[in-house]
Enzyme design. Sequence first.
Site, PDB file in Angstrom:
ATOM      1  N   TYR A 138     -39.898  63.584  -4.295  1.00 25.21           N
ATOM      2  CA  TYR A 138     -40.333  62.969  -2.257  1.00 25.21           C
ATOM      3  C   TYR A 138     -39.593  62.373  -1.945  1.00 25.21           C
ATOM      4  O   TYR A 138     -38.195  61.864  -1.870  1.00 25.21           O
ATOM      5  CB  TYR A 138     -41.097  61.588  -3.397  1.00 25.21           C
ATOM      6  CG  TYR A 138     -42.097  60.801  -2.229  1.00 25.21           C
ATOM      7  CD1 TYR A 138     -42.590  60.766  -1.184  1.00 25.21           C
ATOM      8  CD2 TYR A 138     -41.050  59.893  -2.049  1.00 25.21           C
ATOM      9  CE1 TYR A 138     -43.162  60.548   0.025  1.00 25.21           C
ATOM     10  CE2 TYR A 138     -41.737  58.812  -1.198  1.00 25.21           C
ATOM     11  CZ  TYR A 138     -42.605  59.290   0.036  1.00 25.21           C
ATOM     12  OH  TYR A 138     -42.707  58.201   0.899  1.00 25.21           O
TER      13      TYR A 138
ATOM     14  N   ASP B  40     -42.101  59.371 -12.373  1.00 23.72           N
ATOM     15  CA  ASP B  40     -43.275  59.663 -11.127  1.00 23.72           C
ATOM     16  C   ASP B  40     -44.463  60.657 -11.287  1.00 23.72           C
ATOM     17  O   ASP B  40     -44.897  61.417 -11.338  1.00 23.72           O
ATOM     18  CB  ASP B  40     -42.888  60.295  -9.897  1.00 23.72           C
ATOM     19  CG  ASP B  40     -43.115  60.088  -8.718  1.00 23.72           C
ATOM     20  OD1 ASP B  40     -44.585  59.441  -8.662  1.00 23.72           O
ATOM     21  OD2 ASP B  40     -43.308  59.832  -7.900  1.00 23.72           O
TER      22      ASP B  40
ATOM     23  N   ARG C  81     -45.968  35.307  -6.013  1.00 28.08           N
ATOM     24  CA  ARG C  81     -44.515  36.438  -6.247  1.00 28.08           C
ATOM     25  C   ARG C  81     -44.347  36.652  -7.668  1.00 28.08           C
ATOM     26  O   ARG C  81     -43.570  37.487  -8.091  1.00 28.08           O
ATOM     27  CB  ARG C  81     -43.183  35.701  -5.959  1.00 28.08           C
ATOM     28  CG  ARG C  81     -42.608  36.660  -5.718  1.00 28.08           C
ATOM     29  CD  ARG C  81     -41.154  36.149  -3.944  1.00 28.08           C
ATOM     30  NE  ARG C  81     -40.614  34.719  -4.768  1.00 28.08           N
ATOM     31  CZ  ARG C  81     -39.688  34.507  -5.375  1.00 28.08           C
ATOM     32  NH1 ARG C  81     -38.998  35.617  -5.219  1.00 28.08           N
ATOM     33  NH2 ARG C  81     -38.898  33.364  -5.265  1.00 28.08           N
TER      34      ARG C  81
ATOM     35  N   LYS D 126     -52.580  56.100  -3.929  1.00 22.70           N
ATOM     36  CA  LYS D 126     -52.816  57.670  -3.502  1.00 22.70           C
ATOM     37  C   LYS D 126     -54.152  57.827  -4.460  1.00 22.70           C
ATOM     38  O   LYS D 126     -55.021  57.255  -4.124  1.00 22.70           O
ATOM     39  CB  LYS D 126     -51.817  58.576  -4.437  1.00 22.70           C
ATOM     40  CG  LYS D 126     -49.869  58.941  -3.753  1.00 22.70           C
ATOM     41  CD  LYS D 126     -50.609  58.720  -2.290  1.00 22.70           C
ATOM     42  CE  LYS D 126     -49.022  58.385  -1.318  1.00 22.70           C
ATOM     43  NZ  LYS D 126     -48.230  57.627  -1.420  1.00 22.70           N
TER      44      LYS D 126
END
Length: 406
Positions: free
Chosen positions: A123, A197, A59, A222
């Site tokens: 978005y 972004d 983690r 993506k």
Amino acid sequence: MTHKNINGLATAAIHACSAVMPEHAHAMPIFATSSFTFDNAAQGMARFSGEEKGYTYSRFGNPTTDAAAKLIADLEAFGITDEKGNTIEAWGLLTASGQAAMATMIMSHISAGDTILSGPSLYGGTHEFFHSILPRFGVGYIALDLNDTVLLEATLQQKASIKIIHLESPANPGMQCIDIAAVSRLAKKFDVLVTVDNTFATPYLQQPFKLGTDLIFHSTTKFLNGHGNAIGGVIIGKDQQSLQKVYHTYKLLGVNANPFDAFLLLQGIKTLATRMDRHCSNAAVAARFLQQHPAVSKVNYNGLETHPDYELSKSQMRHAGAVLSFELKDGFEGAIRFIDKLNIFVRAVSLGTTDRLVSHPASMSHAGVAREQRLKAGITDGLIRMSVGLEDITDLIADLEQALST
């Protein structure tokens, strides 16, 4: 970046991390382990205190996920120098999703009473996060035309609570572009952080650090992955220190990526340049075809001379990209009819995969956005978003032609 003799970003995408492969592996191995062992108690204490470098718990960090994050950071910083002419160094944190990357990046730099400034077109998930989640913690949000520098400067002067300007360029799904360099200059004047972004562009088409931004994030799901087989995100800072704030939030929220998805991402990035070239060339042909079709009222693609951000896009991107949107004259009914008639196109809300994808933003990716705000961002009921794939362009055009026919 380990290799000093790499001159092209396409080469860097393939070879940048190969010199640090464990046991001289040809591909970065999948470190499928939750924990890492210590030789003795003293070593464990030294690693947790930061006195000794090394892994403790996945983690907090993992060799596979770290390799993917560093590779993307190297690509974002590739060929960029600082004011003294020194090559800049960038570092990254790989997250479980693009949404996790965005939220962690933002939450790391705001407190109750702060305000975020952004453009009107975002978005859907980012928009909802700013409108629905952050207000519950006392964080405000303002949307305005960030290319209006007079309005932007006046807003920054009047609103001292603004701590972050968040940019999405090109924007989803209207493909609006923001003058990143102009916004970054103004932000520095008021000591405001600029986050970007860069999902649609990838570092192959656009490098926001070159334009003065502070932090970058991607949905690696993506174009960076490119094959639609793993969810992921990444947060990138210009140096290790700039990411310390983010890392503290990152490890406490538990938003880390998993090693298998990181492995798939590393494989996908190797073909990034080749894929983007084909994606972009196909998109340009598709946009011009749609522009002249009688069933289409408007095409949003910043590679078209008719797009209001055509010149701006050319100045800060290597190519206009592989995503476009278009409005059908028959509105909602026409959009649904068009989607249902497609033969080769895949109906899905994602983008950036090898195959062509179409979605209806108003009822899918932006369904959670209020209609008034949606329309203000140009997301009409007849709008179709299309991520152009790598297929033969003649097949792509033929499918569009038959689906648009009445």
